[in-house]
Design an enzyme around this catalytic site. Structure first.
Site, PDB file in Angstrom:
ATOM      1  N   HIS A  47       0.821  -1.206   0.000  1.00  0.00           N
ATOM      2  CA  HIS A  47       0.000   0.000   0.000  1.00  0.00           C
ATOM      3  C   HIS A  47       0.859   1.261   0.000  1.00  0.00           C
ATOM      4  O   HIS A  47       0.551   2.235  -0.688  1.00  0.00           O
ATOM      5  CB  HIS A  47      -0.921  -0.002   1.217  1.00  0.00           C
ATOM      6  CG  HIS A  47      -1.859   1.157   1.275  1.00  0.00           C
ATOM      7  ND1 HIS A  47      -3.151   1.093   0.805  1.00  0.00           N
ATOM      8  CD2 HIS A  47      -1.700   2.421   1.754  1.00  0.00           C
ATOM      9  CE1 HIS A  47      -3.742   2.262   0.989  1.00  0.00           C
ATOM     10  NE2 HIS A  47      -2.885   3.078   1.563  1.00  0.00           N
ATOM     11  N   GLU A  91      -8.573   7.465  -3.663  1.00  0.00           N
ATOM     12  CA  GLU A  91      -7.955   6.449  -2.808  1.00  0.00           C
ATOM     13  C   GLU A  91      -8.922   5.293  -2.609  1.00  0.00           C
ATOM     14  O   GLU A  91     -10.115   5.398  -2.888  1.00  0.00           O
ATOM     15  CB  GLU A  91      -7.590   7.047  -1.441  1.00  0.00           C
ATOM     16  CG  GLU A  91      -6.178   7.576  -1.332  1.00  0.00           C
ATOM     17  CD  GLU A  91      -5.149   6.483  -1.055  1.00  0.00           C
ATOM     18  OE1 GLU A  91      -5.528   5.289  -1.086  1.00  0.00           O
ATOM     19  OE2 GLU A  91      -3.987   6.820  -0.809  1.00  0.00           O
ATOM     20  N   HIS A  93     -10.267   2.287   0.248  1.00  0.00           N
ATOM     21  CA  HIS A  93     -10.306   1.788   1.623  1.00  0.00           C
ATOM     22  C   HIS A  93     -11.054   0.461   1.598  1.00  0.00           C
ATOM     23  O   HIS A  93     -11.997   0.231   2.353  1.00  0.00           O
ATOM     24  CB  HIS A  93     -10.966   2.801   2.566  1.00  0.00           C
ATOM     25  CG  HIS A  93     -10.102   3.144   3.735  1.00  0.00           C
ATOM     26  ND1 HIS A  93     -10.558   3.259   5.019  1.00  0.00           N
ATOM     27  CD2 HIS A  93      -8.772   3.382   3.823  1.00  0.00           C
ATOM     28  CE1 HIS A  93      -9.572   3.560   5.843  1.00  0.00           C
ATOM     29  NE2 HIS A  93      -8.469   3.648   5.131  1.00  0.00           N
ATOM     30  N   ASP A 268      -0.247  14.833   5.869  1.00  0.00           N
ATOM     31  CA  ASP A 268      -1.243  14.144   6.684  1.00  0.00           C
ATOM     32  C   ASP A 268      -0.679  12.829   7.190  1.00  0.00           C
ATOM     33  O   ASP A 268       0.264  12.269   6.621  1.00  0.00           O
ATOM     34  CB  ASP A 268      -2.525  13.908   5.887  1.00  0.00           C
ATOM     35  CG  ASP A 268      -2.398  12.763   4.917  1.00  0.00           C
ATOM     36  OD1 ASP A 268      -1.545  12.852   4.016  1.00  0.00           O
ATOM     37  OD2 ASP A 268      -3.136  11.771   5.061  1.00  0.00           O
ATOM     38  N   GLU A 312      -2.360   4.224  12.876  1.00  0.00           N
ATOM     39  CA  GLU A 312      -3.047   4.995  11.842  1.00  0.00           C
ATOM     40  C   GLU A 312      -4.283   5.695  12.411  1.00  0.00           C
ATOM     41  O   GLU A 312      -5.286   5.882  11.710  1.00  0.00           O
ATOM     42  CB  GLU A 312      -3.419   4.082  10.669  1.00  0.00           C
ATOM     43  CG  GLU A 312      -2.201   3.563   9.934  1.00  0.00           C
ATOM     44  CD  GLU A 312      -2.526   2.598   8.818  1.00  0.00           C
ATOM     45  OE1 GLU A 312      -3.693   2.555   8.385  1.00  0.00           O
ATOM     46  OE2 GLU A 312      -1.619   1.874   8.381  1.00  0.00           O
ATOM     47  N   GLN A 314      -6.832   8.424  13.231  1.00  0.00           N
ATOM     48  CA  GLN A 314      -7.259   9.407  12.237  1.00  0.00           C
ATOM     49  C   GLN A 314      -7.146  10.847  12.735  1.00  0.00           C
ATOM     50  O   GLN A 314      -6.823  11.102  13.896  1.00  0.00           O
ATOM     51  CB  GLN A 314      -8.709   9.113  11.851  1.00  0.00           C
ATOM     52  CG  GLN A 314      -8.885   7.767  11.171  1.00  0.00           C
ATOM     53  CD  GLN A 314      -8.255   7.733   9.794  1.00  0.00           C
ATOM     54  OE1 GLN A 314      -8.756   8.319   8.845  1.00  0.00           O
ATOM     55  NE2 GLN A 314      -7.136   7.041   9.677  1.00  0.00           N
ATOM     56  N   SER A 546      -4.467  -0.528  -5.384  1.00  0.00           N
ATOM     57  CA  SER A 546      -4.941  -1.422  -4.328  1.00  0.00           C
ATOM     58  C   SER A 546      -4.831  -2.851  -4.832  1.00  0.00           C
ATOM     59  O   SER A 546      -5.541  -3.242  -5.764  1.00  0.00           O
ATOM     60  CB  SER A 546      -6.395  -1.106  -3.955  1.00  0.00           C
ATOM     61  OG  SER A 546      -6.886  -2.048  -3.019  1.00  0.00           O
TER      62      SER A 546
END
Length: 745
Positions: A47, A91, A93, A268, A312, A314, A546
């Protein structure tokens, strides 16, 4: 971090191969400690590092006159004119959403928003291409409802409109759904900022939420392996938990910092968390960075350094600021109730063995305390292994392409049409698409259309067209040509709202890269994307790959999702839209000889289970000419000129029959045609065709003069049913009921 009783070496538990472990040791010149292995395991994951795809992505065209920032940063950026830039990113998820659909989808939205405002842009629109198995299965309904709720819950709360997307249902996604999210942002050109650390002695300030154990190892644990029922529960703790209200405060605080010029660089904290943000900013600036893990605000007691660095959690950002500006940074963050903590500092690069400067990331126990890990920043961020994995076409490829889906025939064309219509309003009603009041065309149309306006932006009359497109049915037959056709469809969608394409972003969703067939699919799709984008002069300015989208050993169909960004010069009124008007003339405008094929069509796949056949040819020059003409006709109307068209819709999934049905349902006005339509004419799919309606056929004919295009009459709009030659009549009420029932839970 590891089970002391385990006989499996730690690096394998973390997802590193033996060869990768040896490479880490070679980079360091010594045996790595456990913390260092954890850093490499997440940063060298598929990833984060794109180690199986980078070699192919290099073939994409990425430059153009409008491109300000291309691939490699948090988002691509183009110059939209009038002193305004647009940042765009897409992106995935997928794996988190398969485990915990609400939080997986919600944090997907949160992550893509941060990718945008880290560039200095205010997020102004979200789109959501979604892929599930058949909704008749209870688990798919649970996934579907959870994902939609997560997207709406986060997007609506943080205050960014969801203006469109896609919905695809197919058995290949039953074990591995896909949740892709695109975000668009706008900024004054001078506010553009990059994720670069510079200036020895400058401070790394962590903004936003506290750090917990949610999401630890998410990108390496979830995105580097497939799913099985046995492993699903063990992966659930790796899914992040989002807080949209914290995100909203973080957006406003970061934009305020940028407006005052208080930030040297900003990044970020998404995949791989703090280690990713610190190593990437240091590597881009070719500097070192010291990080004090004891300074990181925690929400859980007893967290180990490896957990802190790879979490990770948020709603977190890393800002590089000068010591002189720190007080003002803390003051502004306090105003927005955003936590701000100095967790690191920029250092001079070390002198490497060959005399070259090397920026070193040091993890410390206290700013002047023990060094817990010491690694070259670029080795984490830029120098992951690069794999040229074996490629091979599927053994049954030629046999599948030789199939003739038309041989199946159809006993009931009307039933086919009813089964293929679908009304996404059932989903879109859960999304607020009018936040900011800039949405001119929202969900359910060919493309979204927005005013180029917002807080802090210079005035502009321009409009923004935005579309997401995919077609795994086409790509499963021919990933190269299917991807090229998908680009063409996206450009046609933009034309329907009067926009001309300026950039593409991609989300390449594929199966296990260790399967040669999957790598062949990926390579072919990249070549198709490159070929089409060069032909249409539309650069690829960013994207995402992905991989490992498989369940119990079954790979998904190749699913490249493309986001297309377009501009229209003057937006004063809405475009014609989809709906037919009583008494208006309906035509197909097309490239001469534009092919239609049942191969890869919705009719073949969804109605008859056929996955073979061949795809229609794409005439690049003809398609570009056609789309430019349609975009010009629509743009004339949106600029306030006399409209030639009263409705426009491109012919895509489901073919002509579905396109006409969608136009009829949009306004409750039917259409009867006596033209001689055969099965392929009704449900065949292919590029370079639009259905248009007009009150003035002569004016439409005049607009086509000088163009190598054809105008084929279908009929005159009217009545309460759709009849296309041998198909129908089918009452609009029947179509509407079926369309609503297709997604209703």
């Amino acid at each position: 971090m590891a089970d002391e009783q385990s006989t499996v070496p730690l690096h394998r538990q973390l997802g590193l191969t033996d060869a990768e472990y040896d490479e880490v040791a070679q980079v360091l010149g010594r045996t790595p400690n456990d913390l260092e292995l954890a850093l490499y395991s997440v940063m060298w994951s598929e990833h984060c590092s794109y180690k199986s795809s980078r070699i192919h992505l290099r073939r994409l065209p990425t430059t153009g006159d409008r491109v300000l920032v291309g691939p490699g940063e948090n988002a691509g950026v183009i110059d939209a004119g009038d002193g305004i830039a647009l940042a765009i990113r897409i992106e995935s998820h997928n794996h988190p959403s398969a485990i915990e659909p609400y939080q997986g989808a919600a944090t997907g939205v949160g992550g893509i928003l941060r990718d945008i405002f880290t560039m200095g842009a205010r997020p102004i629109a979200v789109m959501d291409p979604l892929f599930f198995g058949p909704l008749s299965e209870p688990r798919q309904r649970w996934l579907f409802d959870g994902v939609v709720a997560g997207i709406s819950g986060y997007g609506n709360s943080v205050g960014v409109p969801t203006v469109g997307g896609e919905l695809t249902f197919d058995p290949c996604y039953a074990g591995n759904p896909l949740v892709n999210v695109l975000c668009l942002g706008a900024l004054p050109t001078e506010r553009l900022v990059l994720g670069i650390a510079s200036g020895t002695g400058n401070l790394a300030v962590l903004l936003g939420s506290t750090t917990g154990r949610d999401g630890i190892g998410g990108v390496s644990v979830l995105a580097s392996a497939g799913f099985s029922e046995e492993t699903e529960d063990t992966k659930r703790p790796s899914v992040q938990v989002g807080d949209p209200y914290e995100e909203k405060r973080l957006i406003e605080a970061c934009l305020a910092l940028l407006d005052e010029g208080l930030v040297v660089g900003i990044q970020d904290l998404g995949g791989a968390g703090l280690v990713c943000a610190t190593s990437e900013t240091a590597a881009r600036g070719r500097v070192g960075m010291d990080v004090d893990v004891t300074a990181v605000p925690l929400r859980e007691a007893g967290m180990e350094p490896w957990e802190i660095m790879t979490s990770e959690s948020q709603e977190r950002m890393l800002a590089i600021v000068t010591p002189a500006n720190l007080e003002r940074v803390l003051e502004l963050c306090g105003r927005w109730e955003v936590r701000a903590t100095v967790v690191g500092k920029v250092t001079e690069p070390d002198l490497g063995a060959n005399g070259e400067p090397v920026g070193v990331l040091r993890i410390r126990d206290g700013f002047d305390g023990e060094v817990l890990a010491e690694v070259p920043a670029a080795s984490l961020a830029d120098d992951a292994p690069l794999y040229d994995r074996p490629l091979s076409a599927p053994v049954d490829l030629e046999a599948r392409r030789s199939e003739d889906p038309a041989a199946v025939g159809s006993d009931d064309l009307s039933a086919d049409l009813v089964a293929l219509v679908r009304d996404p309003a059932v989903v879109y009603r859960r999304y607020d698409h009018q936040l900011f009041l800039n949405t001119v065309v929202g969900p359910g149309a060919d493309a979204a259309l927005l005013r180029l306006a917002g807080p802090g932006l210079p005035p502009s009359e321009r409009g923004i067209g935005l579309s997401t497109d995919s077609n795994p049915r086409w790509c499963s037959i021919d990933p190269r040509h299917g991807t090229a056709l998908t680009v063409a469809e996206g450009i046609a969608n933009l034309a329907c709202v009067g926009a001309s394409p300026v950039a593409v972003v991609n989300c390449l969703n594929f199966g296990n890269p260790e399967h040669p067939e999957v790598m062949w699919q990926l390579s072919e799709a990249v070549d198709g994307l490159a070929e089409a984008c060069r032909a249409f002069s539309t650069p690829v300015i960013g994207g995402n790959v992905s991989l490992y989208n498989e369940s119990s050993g079954r790979d998904i169909d190749p699913t490249p999702v493309l986001g297309l960004l377009g501009l229209t010069e003057r937006l004063q009124t809405p475009p014609p839209g989809l709906g037919l008007t009583e008494g208006h003339h309906v035509f197909v405008v097309a490239v001469p000889g534009a092919e239609r094929s049942l191969g890869g069509s919705r009719w073949a796949r969804e109605r008859h289970g056929s996955t073979g056949g061949t795809l229609a040819h794409l005439n690049y020059a003809g398609h570009l000419e056609l789309c430019a003409l349609v975009a010009s006709l629509v743009a004339t109307a949106t600029a306030g000129g006399a409209p030639v068209l009263s409705a426009v819709h491109d012919v895509s999934g489901g073919g002509l029959a579905v396109a006409v049905a969608e136009m009829a349902m949009a306004a409750g006005v039917g259409l009867t045609s006596d033209a001689a339509f055969d099965l392929e004419a009704l449900f065949g799919e292919g590029p370079s065709r639009f259905v248009v309606a007009t009150a003035d056929p002569a004016a439409l004919g005049a607009a086509l003069e000088g163009h190598d295009l054809v105008l084929e009459p279908i009929g005159i709009a009217g009545g309460s049913s759709v009849q296309l030659g041998p198909l129908g009549p089918v009452e609009l009420s029947t179509l509407a009921d079926a369309a609503t029932a297709a997604l209703a839970g």
